[in-house]
Scaffold this motif. Sequence first.
Motif, short mmCIF file in Angstrom:
data_model
loop_
_atom_site.label_atom_id
_atom_site.label_comp_id
_atom_site.label_asym_id
_atom_site.label_seq_id
_atom_site.Cartn_x
_atom_site.Cartn_y
_atom_site.Cartn_z
N TYR A 1 0.15 5.28 1.37
CA TYR A 1 -0.74 6.23 2.02
C TYR A 1 -0.07 7.60 2.01
O TYR A 1 1.14 7.71 2.10
N ARG B 1 -3.44 0.00 -3.49
CA ARG B 1 -3.19 -1.34 -2.96
C ARG B 1 -2.78 -2.22 -4.14
O ARG B 1 -3.39 -2.16 -5.21
N TYR C 1 -6.33 -8.53 3.81
CA TYR C 1 -5.74 -7.63 2.81
C TYR C 1 -6.61 -6.46 2.41
O TYR C 1 -6.36 -5.83 1.39
N ASN C 2 -7.61 -6.17 3.20
CA ASN C 2 -8.53 -5.11 2.76
C ASN C 2 -7.98 -3.73 3.03
O ASN C 2 -7.20 -3.52 3.95
N GLU C 3 -8.43 -2.80 2.22
CA GLU C 3 -8.04 -1.40 2.42
C GLU C 3 -8.52 -0.97 3.80
O GLU C 3 -9.65 -1.23 4.19
N GLN C 4 -7.64 -0.33 4.51
CA GLN C 4 -7.99 0.22 5.81
C GLN C 4 -8.15 1.72 5.65
O GLN C 4 -7.25 2.40 5.15
N PHE C 5 -9.27 2.23 6.08
CA PHE C 5 -9.57 3.65 5.97
C PHE C 5 -9.37 4.29 7.33
O PHE C 5 -9.96 3.86 8.33
N PHE C 6 -8.55 5.31 7.37
CA PHE C 6 -8.12 5.90 8.62
C PHE C 6 -8.95 7.12 9.02
O PHE C 6 -9.41 7.88 8.16
N GLY C 7 -9.08 7.27 10.33
CA GLY C 7 -9.67 8.48 10.88
C GLY C 7 -8.62 9.56 11.03
O GLY C 7 -7.43 9.32 10.75
N PRO C 8 -9.01 10.72 11.51
CA PRO C 8 -8.09 11.85 11.64
C PRO C 8 -7.12 11.73 12.81
O PRO C 8 -6.15 12.49 12.89
N TYR D 1 -3.59 2.10 15.68
CA TYR D 1 -2.17 2.31 15.45
C TYR D 1 -1.68 3.48 16.31
O TYR D 1 -2.42 4.43 16.55
N SER E 1 1.04 -5.60 4.00
CA SER E 1 0.07 -6.40 4.76
C SER E 1 0.21 -7.85 4.36
O SER E 1 0.17 -8.16 3.17
N GLU F 1 -4.48 12.85 8.94
CA GLU F 1 -5.25 11.70 8.48
C GLU F 1 -4.52 10.97 7.36
O GLU F 1 -4.04 11.58 6.42
N ASP G 1 -4.58 -9.02 9.85
CA ASP G 1 -4.47 -8.13 8.70
C ASP G 1 -3.93 -6.78 9.14
O ASP G 1 -4.59 -5.75 9.01
N LEU H 1 -4.20 6.49 15.77
CA LEU H 1 -5.01 6.38 14.57
C LEU H 1 -5.87 5.12 14.62
O LEU H 1 -5.41 4.05 15.00
N PHE I 1 0.84 -1.19 0.00
CA PHE I 1 0.00 0.00 0.00
C PHE I 1 0.88 1.25 0.00
O PHE I 1 2.02 1.24 0.47
#
Lengths: 117, 113
Positions: free
Chosen positions: A37, A50, B99-106, B35, A95, A44, A103, B90, A35
Amino acid sequence: AQKVTQAQTEISVVEKEDVTLDCVYETRDTTYYLFWYKQPPSGELVFLIRRNSFDEQNEISGRYSWNFQKSTSSFNFTITASQVVDSAVYFCALSEGGPYNTDKLIFGTGTRLQVFP
Amino acid sequence: ETGVTQSPTHLIKTRGQQVTLRCSSQSGHNTVSWYQQALGQGPQFIFQYYREEENGRGNFPPRFSGLQFPNYSSELNVNALELDDSALYLCASSFGTSYNEQFFGPGTRLTVL
């Protein structure tokens, strides 16, 4: 052991220059995901891409492109014609996931990109 | 679609105190990961919750604990705060555990004095 290395701590460029951010990873698994980011000053983490370990095709999305090479365990990120809004810290992550692994994302230490006008 | 939200935004505590951080996952997501990001470092995995159960833990002591609720929101609790706990915390949500996309908060910025 799983590890992600981003050797470039900070890069400064002038607007419209192309810039490549390097990422080298280590893993024992044959199945894994990589990934990228972006972390702007707000904090954020913004998902960029990915890529799974079985797909070595390069990917392009607008000004962004990614080069995945399993032979060198690298997943580099290039920004073409950089803009001031690209200024941020960029993280590469690994990952291993799967049914027997948590994960979790393993991040590199990040590369701070500063784009000057 | 509502994104990942975290509260509070900032927090100041003193050494030895306890703190609770909260995270609301993105709509449709059933997995929450936490995290810790120290200044100038990449995020470090603390633990993950999937369907209200802990699903893996990083190299953090037991004074870091968590919960996930039936609506998939989550809490991170830290007891006996130490100066080194000062960091950006975080929360990330995803669907499933592979393996899924992880969407993060602020994030929540915690300062321990």
